[in-house]
Design an enzyme around this catalytic site. Structure first.
Site, short mmCIF file in Angstrom:
data_model
loop_
_atom_site.label_atom_id
_atom_site.label_comp_id
_atom_site.label_asym_id
_atom_site.label_seq_id
_atom_site.Cartn_x
_atom_site.Cartn_y
_atom_site.Cartn_z
N LYS A 32 0.67 -1.29 -0.12
CA LYS A 32 -0.17 -0.06 -0.12
C LYS A 32 0.73 1.40 0.11
O LYS A 32 0.27 2.37 -0.31
CB LYS A 32 -1.04 -0.15 1.11
CG LYS A 32 -0.49 0.27 2.67
CD LYS A 32 -1.49 0.29 3.48
CE LYS A 32 -1.05 0.50 5.08
NZ LYS A 32 -2.07 0.97 5.93
N GLU A 111 21.56 -10.56 22.92
CA GLU A 111 20.24 -9.78 23.20
C GLU A 111 19.54 -10.43 24.29
O GLU A 111 19.78 -11.57 24.74
CB GLU A 111 19.53 -9.59 22.14
CG GLU A 111 20.41 -8.72 21.07
CD GLU A 111 19.36 -8.34 19.56
OE1 GLU A 111 18.22 -8.77 19.38
OE2 GLU A 111 20.05 -7.81 18.94
N HIS A 225 8.78 -2.98 23.10
CA HIS A 225 10.05 -2.81 23.15
C HIS A 225 10.40 -2.05 24.38
O HIS A 225 9.91 -0.92 24.43
CB HIS A 225 10.76 -2.43 21.88
CG HIS A 225 12.17 -2.52 21.69
ND1 HIS A 225 13.27 -1.93 22.46
CD2 HIS A 225 12.97 -3.69 21.04
CE1 HIS A 225 14.33 -2.39 22.24
NE2 HIS A 225 14.27 -3.59 21.26
N ARG A 271 12.07 -9.34 27.16
CA ARG A 271 11.26 -7.82 26.83
C ARG A 271 10.20 -7.24 27.61
O ARG A 271 9.89 -6.24 27.98
CB ARG A 271 11.36 -7.66 25.24
CG ARG A 271 12.29 -7.60 24.55
CD ARG A 271 12.02 -7.69 22.92
NE ARG A 271 13.25 -7.36 22.11
CZ ARG A 271 13.12 -7.56 20.96
NH1 ARG A 271 11.98 -7.64 20.23
NH2 ARG A 271 14.33 -7.21 20.28
N HIS A 328 5.97 -2.83 19.70
CA HIS A 328 7.11 -3.60 18.90
C HIS A 328 6.69 -4.31 18.13
O HIS A 328 6.78 -4.58 16.83
CB HIS A 328 8.18 -3.67 19.93
CG HIS A 328 9.39 -4.17 18.77
ND1 HIS A 328 10.08 -3.05 17.98
CD2 HIS A 328 10.35 -5.24 18.88
CE1 HIS A 328 11.12 -3.54 17.54
NE2 HIS A 328 11.10 -5.10 18.09
N ARG A 363 7.85 -12.52 21.81
CA ARG A 363 8.96 -13.02 20.90
C ARG A 363 10.33 -12.94 21.50
O ARG A 363 10.85 -11.79 22.21
CB ARG A 363 8.94 -12.36 19.82
CG ARG A 363 10.06 -12.41 18.77
CD ARG A 363 9.59 -11.85 17.44
NE ARG A 363 9.81 -10.42 17.38
CZ ARG A 363 10.66 -9.60 17.37
NH1 ARG A 363 12.15 -10.10 17.60
NH2 ARG A 363 10.79 -8.27 17.60
#
Length: 517
Positions: A32, A111, A225, A271, A328, A363
């Site tokens: 789009k 991370e 996040h 997170r 996020h 996640r």
């Protein structure tokens, strides 16, 4: 009416991965906006893969389950972590360049919630942009890309998808027929006022699939996040988790580091844990910063973040970056199996728009780009094993809509964002969720989210209706999940992370709640 083998809606890494592996078929990508305006292009973090000899897919598997609070689909997690290293090496063989040391070995970062250094980067903190651009150049010779055209409705007849209807900016409707249709339109970050997502990510693909009767799952699981750049109460850009992976720490304005006492992994906790911790600090009236004073060569290692900070007047020599959480990633979406199949024949979904269960309730960092590569390939390979029959050209495009709609007054995007941020945010209560559900129901009572005629609206209005649909799905799902798990945290219910929970309770809400009529 154009006709093709495969239509792919979206232009991020999942869409491009599927397109690459389907490039010997007739493939059309529809997006789009510009193909460059995707979350994949914004991804600063890297790609998680167990490529080091001291690492293993089993370690990556367990980290993914722990971060996902054991809400994950076990088989799909296995596909993700087992196929990941091979996927990385194959893209290297095709010419993709990742960051390496002088000996040609991957520079592996660490991370949140990872037990090992396994994060592969490209261009420092520009992995998403580097990989997405490489994939785009790889598909250009053989794939048709249509930009600035919004997919508005799936063409469905007797539970079989035959293609997609679109609308141009001038309101002109088009129809595209295809043997197979793949939704890879991303998540819904623009539902919230503070987000790392591109502003066009409004859940269109998921809402469109819902209208067509596709099953939707796990919409209550929203990942925030922890570290968005916070300028005067506005989140203006992402500060990658890799910064903490390199040794930065979270502190408040008094210099107090607060994560070590909250979680064994400290600043590199999952997170959802870190986001809530920062949120609580801010609720107490504290400002939160990333202390980068012990990171040498910050500007070289993180050029994108450095440029962002400089743009907003942050002096990196002072070693303090102001941060706050922002929406996020969506763990839920269009329910699929490991091959991207939905409950509608010839309709597939992949990437953040899909819910494979691979991310569970939260996640694991840097698993999203990996998911796009691995499952994009899986969906494509499955399609190549199927017959490609041409759809019936006589079927009406808008079979799932009503004949007409009254003129209605729609809310603004900002109003929707305020409702989601205030009542369906990092922490939730029954009272707040009730307010949100009733607010969305007010608009649902004016017209049905799953049966309105797109011909009566502009692209901007359709986008708002899509956001109303997504907001209702998220808030209703959050209201009905009476526990806290991962990205769904309710102050009025305890947290549940037991490994056997999947066997003890239903992991998806009842199908009939989500399916359009």
């Amino acid at each position: 009416m154009p006709q093709t083998d495969v239509i792919i809606i979206g232009s991020g890494i999942a869409a491009l991965s599927a397109a690459y592996h389907l490039r010997h078929k007739q493939v059309t990508i529809i997006t789009k906006s510009s193909w460059k305006k995707s979350n994949s292009m914004l991804a600063q973090g890297g790609i998680a893969a167990a490529v080091h000899t001291k690492d293993s897919w089993k370690n990556h598997y367990e980290d993914t389950l722990v971060a996902g609070c054991y809400h994950n689909d076990l088989k799909n997690v296995e596909h993700l972590v087992q196929d990941g290293p091979t996927e990385i090496l194959e893209w290297c063989q095709r010419g993709m360049t990742f960051d390496c040391d002088l000996n040609g070995q991957f520079l592996l970062g660490k991370e949140g919630a990872h037990s090992q250094h396994r994060i592969i980067h490209a261009g420092g903190d520009a992995t998403g942009r580097e990989v997405t651009q490489f994939l785009y150049q790889s598909i250009l010779p053989s794939v048709t890309v249509i930009e600035n055209e919004m997919a508005t409705d799936l063409i469905v007849n007797n539970s079989v998808c035959l293609g997609v209807a679109t609308m141009c900016a001038n309101g002109k409707m088009k129809r595209y027929l295809a043997s197979k249709t793949i939704i890879a339109s991303g998540g819904c970050g623009a539902m919230y006022g503070h987000t790392s997502n591109a502003d066009i990510i409004t859940g269109d693909g998921i809402a469109m699939a819902y209208r067509a009767g596709a099953k939707i799952a796990d919409m209550e699981f929203i990942q925030f996040h922890p570290t968005m750049l916070n300028i005067d109460g506005r989140c203006v850009g992402l500060v990658s988790e890799a910064v903490r992976g390199e040794g930065a720490s979270l502190i408040n304005q008094n210099g107090e580091a607060f994560m070590d006492k909250l979680h064994p992994q400290g600043d590199l906790a999952p997170r959802d844990v870190v986001s809530r911790a920062i949120y609580y600090e801010m609720k107490k009236g504290n400002n939160v910063f990333l202390d980068i004073s012990n990171l040498p060569n910050f500007s070289t290692r993180f050029p994108t973040i450095s440029k962002l900070c400089e743009q907003y007047g942050i002096n990196l020599d002072e070693g303090m970056i102001p941060v706050a959480p922002g929406m996020h990633f969506l763990m839920g979406g269009i329910q699929t199996n490991d091959k991207g199949e939905t409950n509608i024949l010839n309709l597939f979904a992949v990437g953040e728009a899909a819910c494979t269960g691979v991310h569970g309730a939260n996640r694991l960092a840097s698993n999203s780009l990996l998911e796009g590569l691995v499952f994009g390939k899986r969906v494509a390979n499955h399609l190549l094993s199927l017959p490609f029959e041409q759809p019936d050209r006589s079927v009406d495009v808008l079979t799932n809509t009503t004949a007409a709609d009254e003129v209605i007054e729609l809310p603004t995007k900002k109003q929707i964002q305020e409702i989601m941020t205030n009542y369906v945010g990092i922490q939730r209560t029954q009272a707040e969720l009730t307010l949100a559900v009733n607010w969305f129901k007010f608009y649902q009572n004016q017209f049905t989210f799953w049966a309105f005629n797109v011909k009566n609206f502009t692209t901007e209005q359709i986008e708002i209706i899509n956001m109303l649909t997504i907001g209702w799905l998220i808030s209703t799902s959050a209201f009905n999940r009476t526990e806290s798990r991962g990205g769904h945290y309710r102050l009025d219910f305890p947290e549940t992370n037991d490994k056997d929970w999947r066997q003890k309770q239903l992991i998806r809400m009842k199908d009939e709640m989500y399916v359009g009529v």
